[in-house]
Design a protein around this motif. Sequence first.
Motif, PDB file in Angstrom:
ATOM      1  N   VAL A  18       0.885  -1.038   0.150  1.00 52.71           N
ATOM      2  CA  VAL A  18      -0.005  -0.008  -0.056  1.00 52.71           C
ATOM      3  C   VAL A  18       0.765   1.193  -0.010  1.00 52.71           C
ATOM      4  CG1 VAL A  18      -1.975  -1.042   1.141  1.00 52.71           C
ATOM      5  CG2 VAL A  18      -0.217  -0.191   2.558  1.00 52.71           C
ATOM      6  N   ASP A  19       0.171   2.665  -0.711  1.00 53.74           N
ATOM      7  CA  ASP A  19       0.880   3.679  -0.455  1.00 53.74           C
ATOM      8  C   ASP A  19       0.500   4.151   0.962  1.00 53.74           C
ATOM      9  OD1 ASP A  19       2.132   3.648  -3.096  1.00 53.74           O
ATOM     10  OD2 ASP A  19       0.024   4.279  -4.209  1.00 53.74           O
ATOM     11  N   ALA A  20       1.293   5.438   1.215  1.00 54.98           N
ATOM     12  CA  ALA A  20       0.824   6.119   2.511  1.00 54.98           C
ATOM     13  C   ALA A  20      -0.709   6.868   1.985  1.00 54.98           C
ATOM     14  CB  ALA A  20       1.933   7.498   2.338  1.00 54.98           C
ATOM     15  N   ARG A  21      -1.595   6.706   3.009  1.00 58.99           N
ATOM     16  CA  ARG A  21      -2.788   7.211   2.856  1.00 58.99           C
ATOM     17  C   ARG A  21      -2.939   8.528   2.226  1.00 58.99           C
ATOM     18  NH1 ARG A  21      -6.176   4.582   7.796  1.00 58.99           N
ATOM     19  NH2 ARG A  21      -5.517   2.544   7.285  1.00 58.99           N
ATOM     20  N   ASP A  22      -2.128   9.591   2.574  1.00 62.07           N
ATOM     21  CA  ASP A  22      -2.343  10.879   1.841  1.00 62.07           C
ATOM     22  C   ASP A  22      -1.634  10.809   0.671  1.00 62.07           C
ATOM     23  OD1 ASP A  22       0.477  10.945   2.608  1.00 62.07           O
ATOM     24  OD2 ASP A  22       0.343  12.849   4.052  1.00 62.07           O
ATOM     25  N   GLY A  23      -1.020   9.684   0.135  1.00 59.82           N
ATOM     26  CA  GLY A  23      -0.209   9.482  -1.125  1.00 59.82           C
ATOM     27  C   GLY A  23       1.297  10.207  -1.126  1.00 59.82           C
ATOM     28  N   SER A  24       1.573  10.676  -0.125  1.00 58.70           N
ATOM     29  CA  SER A  24       2.966  11.383  -0.211  1.00 58.70           C
ATOM     30  C   SER A  24       4.054  10.468  -0.319  1.00 58.70           C
ATOM     31  CB  SER A  24       3.108  12.676   0.927  1.00 58.70           C
ATOM     32  OG  SER A  24       2.953  11.646   2.204  1.00 58.70           O
ATOM     33  N   ARG A  25       5.363  10.837  -0.900  1.00 56.25           N
ATOM     34  CA  ARG A  25       6.464  10.093  -1.199  1.00 56.25           C
ATOM     35  C   ARG A  25       7.581  10.890  -1.068  1.00 56.25           C
ATOM     36  NH1 ARG A  25       6.671   5.619  -3.702  1.00 56.25           N
ATOM     37  NH2 ARG A  25       4.761   4.474  -3.864  1.00 56.25           N
ATOM     38  N   PHE A  26       8.786  10.265  -0.537  1.00 56.55           N
ATOM     39  CA  PHE A  26      10.141  10.940  -0.715  1.00 56.55           C
ATOM     40  C   PHE A  26      10.972  10.205  -1.573  1.00 56.55           C
ATOM     41  CE2 PHE A  26       9.996   7.892   2.837  1.00 56.55           C
ATOM     42  CZ  PHE A  26      11.354   7.328   2.592  1.00 56.55           C
ATOM     43  N   ASP A  27      12.220  11.047  -1.919  1.00 59.82           N
ATOM     44  CA  ASP A  27      13.106  10.239  -2.786  1.00 59.82           C
ATOM     45  C   ASP A  27      14.094   9.591  -2.028  1.00 59.82           C
ATOM     46  OD1 ASP A  27      11.951  11.614  -5.053  1.00 59.82           O
ATOM     47  OD2 ASP A  27      13.267  13.518  -4.873  1.00 59.82           O
ATOM     48  N   VAL A  28      14.540   8.650  -2.765  1.00 57.43           N
ATOM     49  CA  VAL A  28      15.841   7.938  -1.987  1.00 57.43           C
ATOM     50  C   VAL A  28      16.863   7.978  -3.027  1.00 57.43           C
ATOM     51  CG1 VAL A  28      16.426   5.613  -1.358  1.00 57.43           C
ATOM     52  CG2 VAL A  28      14.221   6.024  -0.988  1.00 57.43           C
ATOM     53  N   PHE A  29      18.137   8.554  -2.944  1.00 58.60           N
ATOM     54  CA  PHE A  29      19.121   8.807  -3.335  1.00 58.60           C
ATOM     55  C   PHE A  29      20.165   7.884  -3.438  1.00 58.60           C
ATOM     56  CE2 PHE A  29      17.233  12.534  -2.126  1.00 58.60           C
ATOM     57  CZ  PHE A  29      17.190  13.436  -3.380  1.00 58.60           C
ATOM     58  N   GLU A  30      20.854   7.663  -4.909  1.00 51.27           N
ATOM     59  CA  GLU A  30      21.855   6.719  -4.986  1.00 51.27           C
ATOM     60  C   GLU A  30      23.269   7.376  -4.494  1.00 51.27           C
ATOM     61  OE1 GLU A  30      22.167   4.392  -8.684  1.00 51.27           O
ATOM     62  OE2 GLU A  30      24.107   3.642  -8.250  1.00 51.27           O
ATOM     63  N   PRO A  31      23.888   6.959  -3.392  1.00 55.63           N
ATOM     64  CA  PRO A  31      24.951   7.780  -2.922  1.00 55.63           C
ATOM     65  C   PRO A  31      26.229   7.868  -3.955  1.00 55.63           C
ATOM     66  CG  PRO A  31      24.280   6.034  -1.445  1.00 55.63           C
ATOM     67  CD  PRO A  31      23.749   5.928  -2.675  1.00 55.63           C
ATOM     68  N   ALA A  32      26.287   6.944  -4.881  1.00 53.19           N
ATOM     69  CA  ALA A  32      27.381   7.124  -5.835  1.00 53.19           C
ATOM     70  C   ALA A  32      27.201   8.161  -6.931  1.00 53.19           C
ATOM     71  CB  ALA A  32      27.624   5.748  -6.537  1.00 53.19           C
ATOM     72  N   THR A  33      26.128   8.500  -7.175  1.00 51.37           N
ATOM     73  CA  THR A  33      25.887   9.552  -8.373  1.00 51.37           C
ATOM     74  C   THR A  33      25.085  10.856  -7.710  1.00 51.37           C
ATOM     75  OG1 THR A  33      23.917   8.271  -8.856  1.00 51.37           O
ATOM     76  CG2 THR A  33      25.544   7.551  -9.992  1.00 51.37           C
ATOM     77  N   GLY A  34      24.403  10.575  -6.633  1.00 51.35           N
ATOM     78  CA  GLY A  34      23.387  11.685  -6.163  1.00 51.35           C
ATOM     79  C   GLY A  34      22.238  11.515  -6.782  1.00 51.35           C
ATOM     80  N   GLU A  35      21.921  10.764  -7.763  1.00 48.52           N
ATOM     81  CA  GLU A  35      20.757  10.761  -8.576  1.00 48.52           C
ATOM     82  C   GLU A  35      19.608   9.844  -7.760  1.00 48.52           C
ATOM     83  OE1 GLU A  35      21.822   9.443 -12.321  1.00 48.52           O
ATOM     84  OE2 GLU A  35      23.027  11.028 -12.693  1.00 48.52           O
ATOM     85  N   VAL A  36      18.358  10.059  -8.165  1.00 48.87           N
ATOM     86  CA  VAL A  36      17.268   9.560  -7.581  1.00 48.87           C
ATOM     87  C   VAL A  36      17.029   8.021  -7.760  1.00 48.87           C
ATOM     88  CG1 VAL A  36      14.609   9.412  -7.379  1.00 48.87           C
ATOM     89  CG2 VAL A  36      15.858  11.486  -7.046  1.00 48.87           C
TER      90      VAL A  36
END
Length: 481
Positions: free
Chosen positions: A12-30
């Motif tokens: 399931v998603d969060a009830r309010d639909g909100s999300r956060f980004d998880v970054f790849e440490p080697a590149t700094g990309e999402v």
Amino acid sequence: MDLQNYVNGKWVDARDGSRFDVFEPATGEVLATAPDSKPADVDAAIDAARAAFDTGPWATMSERDRARILLRAAEIARREHDRLVEMESRDSGKPLEEAKHDIDEVAFMFEYYGGWATKIHGDIPPVGPGAMSLVVKEPVGVAAMITPWNYPMLMAVQKVAPALAAGCTAILKPAEQTPLTALEIPKILEEAGLPPGVLNVVTGFGETAGHPLVVSPKVDKVGFTGSLEVGKLIMKNGADTLKRVTLELGGKSPNIVFADADFEHAIQGTCDGIFGNQGEICSAGSRVFVERSVYNDALEQMVAVAQAITMGGSLEPDTTMGPLVSKEQQERVLSYIAAGKAEGARLATTERTVTDERYRNGYFVPPTIFADVNNNMKIAREEIFGPVMSVIPFDDVDEVTRLANDTNFGLAAAIWTRDIGKALRTAKAIRAGTVWINDSQPAPTEAPWGGYKESGIGRELGPHGIEDYLETKHIYINIER
Ligand code: ADP
């Protein structure tokens, strides 16, 4: 990759639909996004775990069946090994070799605690001729697990496996920086036959997704690994509901090199003890005490080892040190390096960086050695959680024991010498939960792990790791009536 929570056997998603980004440490990309869970999402997970414990099939399932599920999970984790290794390496920044070790140990933990599930028992103390006493071990109930980002899957399974073996149900809240492999745990266990609600995983931040677990009256126990600061907060916030807590916190572990040590072995082990896993290890040997007669030689060789470390993307086969987990952690560690210089410690390594263009935005910090450190300096007192070694000379056993113990922490220590008597005398004198002799950092699943002083409360791993998920009940029987 859009991750989801696992609650009551459903994704399931969060009830309010909100999300956060998880970054790849080697590149700094999402690398992925994950549900930014709020108290309502956490409450749903708690209710599922509560129901699975109070009225669901878990508590009434036979120990044999619970054991079988854990043993099957071990096999599934082995089957998924390579995929999990790559995922862990990408998400945390650790080199592939280190991730392999983690995932091997994860599979073994399921096996080890699967074995224990059928061997937990109480005893029968003598209480006189007219009575019998049964001392019975029971699961503590609903256990919450709040885990860090340095060994994401290992730290989670280190809690989940003994908790399930004990008969508890659980809610896992992984670190927001590294949620990927934590969400693989319910997939593995579901395939192995775990009923819905027994393990729930919610992603999110400490205050919004971790805190509700700590204050909920429906949660019986919190197992936490993380910073000293948050550990203290969890103990305070859990006090109103008298939460059972297991806390595995920080360290400033001494690493003592005596002049009579097997020199090359001691140098390499000392370096591995602080540069392994980018120094992001709670038990890292961050204070290196070297006997004065070999101080200059040791320093020279440790600098050579540090300079030979290959920094690079975590998935590159020749990388021996990856990036730190986050920009925030990189900045934190760099600020300690600046503090070391400002305090007058001598920087013995060169300040290099990664040259490969693909990783120019990665969160790298080079292996760093400070020489001529004083044990009172900030870099020798506070946990840095990065690849920063402080080297301090000493003259005799009494002095080094006093300096080694002159810290608020007491997680681990390493001693390098060929004199067994000296090794054991020093090991006895050091106030720490683990003491390694002629080695640094092994934490086998079969042996207890935890801290003295401000390094924590309770023990994980080994049989001790199950104790903290059990209550003890006494049943008294009058046999004269
Ligand atoms: P670090 O400083 O190494 O990131 P933390 O101790 O901050 O480690 O985080 C370890 C875990 O504790 C993470 O899962 C984090 O989300 C969680 N956490 C942080 N603050 C709290 C809090 N107030 N209550 C409960 N959990 C928290």
